[in-house]
Enzyme design. Structure first.
Site, PDB file in Angstrom:
ATOM      1  N   ASN A 182      37.846 -16.996  60.962  1.00  0.00           N
ATOM      2  CA  ASN A 182      37.329 -15.999  60.015  1.00  0.00           C
ATOM      3  C   ASN A 182      37.179 -14.633  60.684  1.00  0.00           C
ATOM      4  O   ASN A 182      36.392 -13.808  60.255  1.00  0.00           O
ATOM      5  CB  ASN A 182      35.980 -16.478  59.450  1.00  0.00           C
ATOM      6  CG  ASN A 182      35.550 -15.682  58.230  1.00  0.00           C
ATOM      7  OD1 ASN A 182      36.385 -15.220  57.446  1.00  0.00           O
ATOM      8  ND2 ASN A 182      34.242 -15.511  58.055  1.00  0.00           N
ATOM      9  N   ARG A 237      37.963 -10.823  61.569  1.00  0.00           N
ATOM     10  CA  ARG A 237      38.245  -9.828  60.529  1.00  0.00           C
ATOM     11  C   ARG A 237      38.645  -8.478  61.103  1.00  0.00           C
ATOM     12  O   ARG A 237      38.353  -8.146  62.253  1.00  0.00           O
ATOM     13  CB  ARG A 237      36.972  -9.600  59.700  1.00  0.00           C
ATOM     14  CG  ARG A 237      36.422 -10.850  59.024  1.00  0.00           C
ATOM     15  CD  ARG A 237      36.974 -11.010  57.661  1.00  0.00           C
ATOM     16  NE  ARG A 237      36.562 -12.246  57.004  1.00  0.00           N
ATOM     17  CZ  ARG A 237      36.693 -12.444  55.699  1.00  0.00           C
ATOM     18  NH1 ARG A 237      37.183 -11.496  54.921  1.00  0.00           N
ATOM     19  NH2 ARG A 237      36.343 -13.587  55.158  1.00  0.00           N
ATOM     20  N   CYS A 255      42.600 -17.613  50.820  1.00  0.00           N
ATOM     21  CA  CYS A 255      43.726 -18.249  50.136  1.00  0.00           C
ATOM     22  C   CYS A 255      44.839 -17.256  49.811  1.00  0.00           C
ATOM     23  O   CYS A 255      45.583 -17.439  48.849  1.00  0.00           O
ATOM     24  CB  CYS A 255      43.267 -18.918  48.851  1.00  0.00           C
ATOM     25  SG  CYS A 255      42.237 -20.359  49.122  1.00  0.00           S
ATOM     26  N   GLY A 307      29.499 -10.745  55.788  1.00  0.00           N
ATOM     27  CA  GLY A 307      29.327 -11.510  54.549  1.00  0.00           C
ATOM     28  C   GLY A 307      27.875 -11.939  54.336  1.00  0.00           C
ATOM     29  O   GLY A 307      27.468 -12.267  53.228  1.00  0.00           O
ATOM     30  N   LYS A 317      44.530 -13.887  49.121  1.00  0.00           N
ATOM     31  CA  LYS A 317      44.218 -12.830  48.155  1.00  0.00           C
ATOM     32  C   LYS A 317      44.639 -11.459  48.685  1.00  0.00           C
ATOM     33  O   LYS A 317      45.251 -10.678  47.957  1.00  0.00           O
ATOM     34  CB  LYS A 317      42.714 -12.866  47.840  1.00  0.00           C
ATOM     35  CG  LYS A 317      42.303 -12.016  46.667  1.00  0.00           C
ATOM     36  CD  LYS A 317      41.086 -12.598  45.931  1.00  0.00           C
ATOM     37  CE  LYS A 317      39.929 -12.977  46.839  1.00  0.00           C
ATOM     38  NZ  LYS A 317      39.164 -11.831  47.327  1.00  0.00           N
ATOM     39  N   THR A 318      44.308 -11.187  49.942  1.00  0.00           N
ATOM     40  CA  THR A 318      44.658  -9.888  50.518  1.00  0.00           C
ATOM     41  C   THR A 318      46.182  -9.726  50.573  1.00  0.00           C
ATOM     42  O   THR A 318      46.716  -8.674  50.215  1.00  0.00           O
ATOM     43  CB  THR A 318      44.037  -9.734  51.923  1.00  0.00           C
ATOM     44  OG1 THR A 318      42.622  -9.810  51.787  1.00  0.00           O
ATOM     45  CG2 THR A 318      44.396  -8.399  52.557  1.00  0.00           C
ATOM     46  N   ARG A 373      44.181 -23.317  46.658  1.00  0.00           N
ATOM     47  CA  ARG A 373      44.974 -23.928  47.721  1.00  0.00           C
ATOM     48  C   ARG A 373      45.229 -25.352  47.268  1.00  0.00           C
ATOM     49  O   ARG A 373      44.394 -26.229  47.436  1.00  0.00           O
ATOM     50  CB  ARG A 373      44.136 -23.916  48.995  1.00  0.00           C
ATOM     51  CG  ARG A 373      44.884 -23.815  50.271  1.00  0.00           C
ATOM     52  CD  ARG A 373      43.912 -23.592  51.406  1.00  0.00           C
ATOM     53  NE  ARG A 373      43.991 -22.241  51.927  1.00  0.00           N
ATOM     54  CZ  ARG A 373      44.844 -21.855  52.881  1.00  0.00           C
ATOM     55  NH1 ARG A 373      45.639 -22.724  53.448  1.00  0.00           N
ATOM     56  NH2 ARG A 373      44.872 -20.611  53.286  1.00  0.00           N
ATOM     57  N   HIS A 378      35.780 -11.916  41.437  1.00  0.00           N
ATOM     58  CA  HIS A 378      36.223 -12.013  42.831  1.00  0.00           C
ATOM     59  C   HIS A 378      37.747 -11.895  42.827  1.00  0.00           C
ATOM     60  O   HIS A 378      38.466 -12.879  42.977  1.00  0.00           O
ATOM     61  CB  HIS A 378      35.764 -13.374  43.381  1.00  0.00           C
ATOM     62  CG  HIS A 378      35.890 -13.525  44.859  1.00  0.00           C
ATOM     63  ND1 HIS A 378      36.012 -14.741  45.474  1.00  0.00           N
ATOM     64  CD2 HIS A 378      35.897 -12.638  45.865  1.00  0.00           C
ATOM     65  CE1 HIS A 378      36.100 -14.583  46.786  1.00  0.00           C
ATOM     66  NE2 HIS A 378      36.030 -13.318  47.046  1.00  0.00           N
TER      67      HIS A 378
HETATM   68  O1  SAT Z   1      32.234 -13.391  53.720  1.00  0.00           O
HETATM   69  S1  SAT Z   1      32.691 -12.571  52.628  1.00  0.00           S
HETATM   70  O2  SAT Z   1      32.723 -13.355  51.373  1.00  0.00           O
HETATM   71  O3  SAT Z   1      31.875 -11.399  52.438  1.00  0.00           O
HETATM   72  C1  SAT Z   1      34.248 -12.011  52.945  1.00  0.00           C
HETATM   73  C2  SAT Z   1      35.282 -12.417  51.986  1.00  0.00           C
HETATM   74  O4  SAT Z   1      35.486 -11.760  50.987  1.00  0.00           O
HETATM   75  O5  SAT Z   1      35.959 -13.403  52.237  1.00  0.00           O
HETATM   76 MN    MN Z   2      35.896 -12.481  49.070  1.00  0.00          MN
END
Ligand code: SAT
Ligand code: MN
Length: 651
Positions: A407, A409, A293, A240, A295-296, A441, A269
């Site tokens: 966080n 991944r 939150c 990120g 999204k995925t 959230r 986003h």
């Molecule tokens: O850290 S990032 O914003 O690139 C990853 C995300 O989409 O949450």
């Molecule tokens: Mn993101």
């Protein structure tokens, strides 16, 4: 305002190369024959001069041109292993990368827009004047790649040829960053020149991890030069912060849409996914949510998954709303990913042989990754983002160190996911969107789903997202406003972005059938806050299918809804069969808890928003009109029914 190519390009000032002749001479001196030959395919002089200046500035020992060929990608994988940026895991094609403990998420306090004197910026973003950024970059980036190989790649942020796709150059000394780029973005080496011509611009990203030590992290910077659409990142590796094809270029894209593509394009986003309705009907959704939150998860609930993080939207000639995913892979949070909630993703992580780069999870003695919430048997020890780990380990502050970072991944191609619609994802015409959603959230205020009555009210839903802080940003805590879940990526004034939203969603270019419905979603109501007992959530992951399923029916006119001051609310009898189809009991008592209007909370939320936006300059008056109208209607309801209004009363 955004003025492109205003003032000096920092890369050129430092690299001092301003002609193609000088660039060519530098390439001949710094590239071996094979890489020189590869680079000779790129003819765009502006791009070549950018690359030459990056070489002149960073002074790498060698330069590798990533043509996107299988051989080149293999070279990158091996380079990452050699450098120790990744290590092989037990499963073939799986590797682990650890970011420094200080670099586990976006370093918001070290992220700046490079601006020119007098430019008006988002009140939510940090900015640095061009001259100060130049000083920093001179001090830290000259010679930063000594002893390293610079990798240079040419990528496409979207299917090649799509109206909203913009090409970008990625330059980094991190093989992990490049390996991730190859998974997450389309390499468009062969089409780069033609794509720059079509799009009329390209983005440039320059990153180096330097020595990548904890002592260096305070000096880490993520700079985004708005005027030159060029990013600079140093002394960090978290994607990120470093793979700026993602959020760095998303910011440029938001900026470009806000000032150069009004009423034509938006850059959001958002996930993109398709739901299958009655008789095989496909309905496409795009939805915004702050990082972390759900999204995925929401995206993967669809039958035709397209993307989980970013979306480029435009109005097509035929009056439909179209969307593409600028990415082709997933950089997904793994915490709480498990078989029950995310079966398709789990199949990739535990089942068949997809390539996966893991980051910041626990690796056990057998080379198997583990993470918090995987609902599997977990080991008592291993190696994680803090080094050696054992159950009960505490950090310097005496806090328990979790098995995996919040966080942490997984990076993998989206096409590996069972419900991914790869052909549609690659379609330059995009997919036709019928539903836009916004979620956050929110433990106590908004219902699980509601639909705006007008485009303006829809824009207000996006403007009013609030969310508890999540793990994707270092140092964030508390409940925060998260306009469109896009605020961290809006460089210019929030008012300008909002104006562009109102203009876009009210556009006369939409055909009657092409205009999307705009909805709010909230998965995070708790029993405690809705008259139940205990602290648990009212909903569970699988409910998402019911909410999206209802929106699918509503968007196509198959069901109607209950009119309320905040928007249209689903009827119990329309939701019940949707819950039946996910094998879940759905008593009316639960519906009532979810959909009763808690007037005081909603009014408080409206006041919070209105007050915050009043402090911002030039906010479009129609936002305040909507807030006023909703508030007075809510107060009238309270007068009649009391502070908690059962939704059935409005029938
Ligand atoms: O850290 S990032 O914003 O690139 C990853 C995300 O989409 O949450
Ligand atoms: Mn993101």
């Amino acid at each position: 305002m955004l003025e492109l190519k205003k003032n000096v390009d920092i890369l050129t000032v430092i690299g001092t190369i301003d002609s193609i002749a000088d660039a060519t001479a530098l390439f001949e001196k710094n590239l071996d024959a094979a890489n020189l030959k590869k680079l000779s395919r790129i003819k765009n002089t502006e791009a070549l001069i950018k690359v030459a200046n990056a070489i002149a500035m960073c002074q790498p020992d060698a330069v590798f041109i990533d043509s996107g060929s299988a051989d080149d990608i293999q070279w990158i994988r091996e380079h990452s292993l050699e450098k120790g940026e990744e290590k092989k895991l037990a499963k073939a094609g799986h590797t682990i990368h650890f970011d420094l403990p200080q670099d586990q998420a976006r370093l918001v306090n070290q992220t700046y827009y490079i601006i020119n004197e007098g430019e008006e910026m988002s009140s939510l973003a940090k900015s640095v004047l061009r001259a100060d950024a130049l000083e920093y970059i001179k001090k830290y980036m000259i010679g930063i790649m000594k002893g390293k190989t610079m990798m240079v790649g040419f990528f496409s942020r979207g299917p090649v040829g799509a109206p909203a796709t913009i090409p970008a150059i990625e330059i980094s000394s991190s093989a992990y960053v490049f390996h991730s780029a190859e998974i997450l973005y389309r390499n468009c080496f062969e089409q780069f020149d033609a794509e720059v011509k079509r799009a009329g611009l390209f983005f440039t990203n320059v990153h180096s991890e330097g020595e990548n030590t904890p002592e260096n992290v305070p000096n880490a910077r993520i700079f985004m030069d708005r005027s030159w659409m060029t990013t600079f990142a140093t002394f960090c590796t978290y994607a990120g912060n470093t793979l700026l094809l993602k959020k760095g270029n998303h910011r440029f894209s938001v900026d470009y849409c806000t000032y150069y593509k009004v009423e034509q394009q938006l850059s959001e986003h958002m996930f993109i996914t398709g739901m299958t309705g009655p008789n095989g009907r496909k309905t496409f959704f795009a939805g915004a949510a702050p990082s972390g939150c759900g999204k995925t998860t929401t995206a993967m609930v669809g039958s035709d998954f397209i993307g989980d993080d970013l979306a480029q939207l435009w109005i097509a000639e035929d009056g439909t709303l179209r969307a593409i995913n600028p990415e082709k892979g997933i950089f997904g949070i793994v915490e709480d990913v498990n078989l029950e909630g995310d079966p398709f993703l789990m199949e990739c992580l535990r089942g068949h042989g997809t390539e996966v780069i893991w980051s910041n999870v626990l690796i056990d003695e057998n080379g198997i990754p583990h993470w918090v919430g995987h609902n599997e048997e977990a080991p008592n020890q291993g190696t994680n983002f803090q080094g050696e780990w054992y159950l009960g380990k505490r950090d310097a502050n005496g806090e328990l160190v979790p098995m995996s970072h919040k966080n942490s991944r997984c990076t993998l191609v989206a096409s590996a996911i069972e419900n991914h619609s790869t052909p549609l994802s690659e379609e330059p015409n995009g997919v036709p969107l019928k539903v836009i959603t916004y979620s956050g959230r929110d433990g106590d205020t908004m219902p699980p789903v509601w639909v705006a009555k007008t485009a303006d009210e829809g824009v207000a839903i996006g403007a009013s997202i609030v969310s508890k802080a999540t793990a994707t940003e270092v140092g964030a805590s508390g409940v925060r406003r998260q306009p469109w879940a896009n605020a961290p990526f809006i460089p210019g004034a929030l008012a300008d972005y909002m104006e562009a939203q109102f203009t876009f969603f009210n556009s006369k270019k939409f055909s009657a059938a092409g205009k999307p419905i705009i909805a709010g979603l909230n998965y995070f109501l708790t029993h405690e806050n809705r008259g139940g007992s205990g602290k648990g959530l009212l909903g569970e992951k699988k409910d998402v299918k019911a909410w999206l399923g209802w929106l699918e029916l509503y968007a196509n006119g198959d069901v109607d809804a209950i009119q309320s001051p905040i928007g249209m609310i689903p009827k119990y009898e329309d939701l019940k069969p949707l819950f039946d189809s996910i094998q879940k009991e759905y008593p009316r008592s639960l519906y009532d808890m979810q959909f009763s209007l808690y007037v005081d909370n909603i009014v408080k939320r409206i006041d919070l928003q209105a007050e915050a936006y009043e402090k911002e300059g030039n906010i479009p008056a129609r936002l305040f009109e909507i807030y006023r109208k909703q508030k007075s209607a809510l107060l009238a309801l309270k007068e009649q029914f009391g502070p908690v209004v059962a939704i059935g009363k409005l029938l």
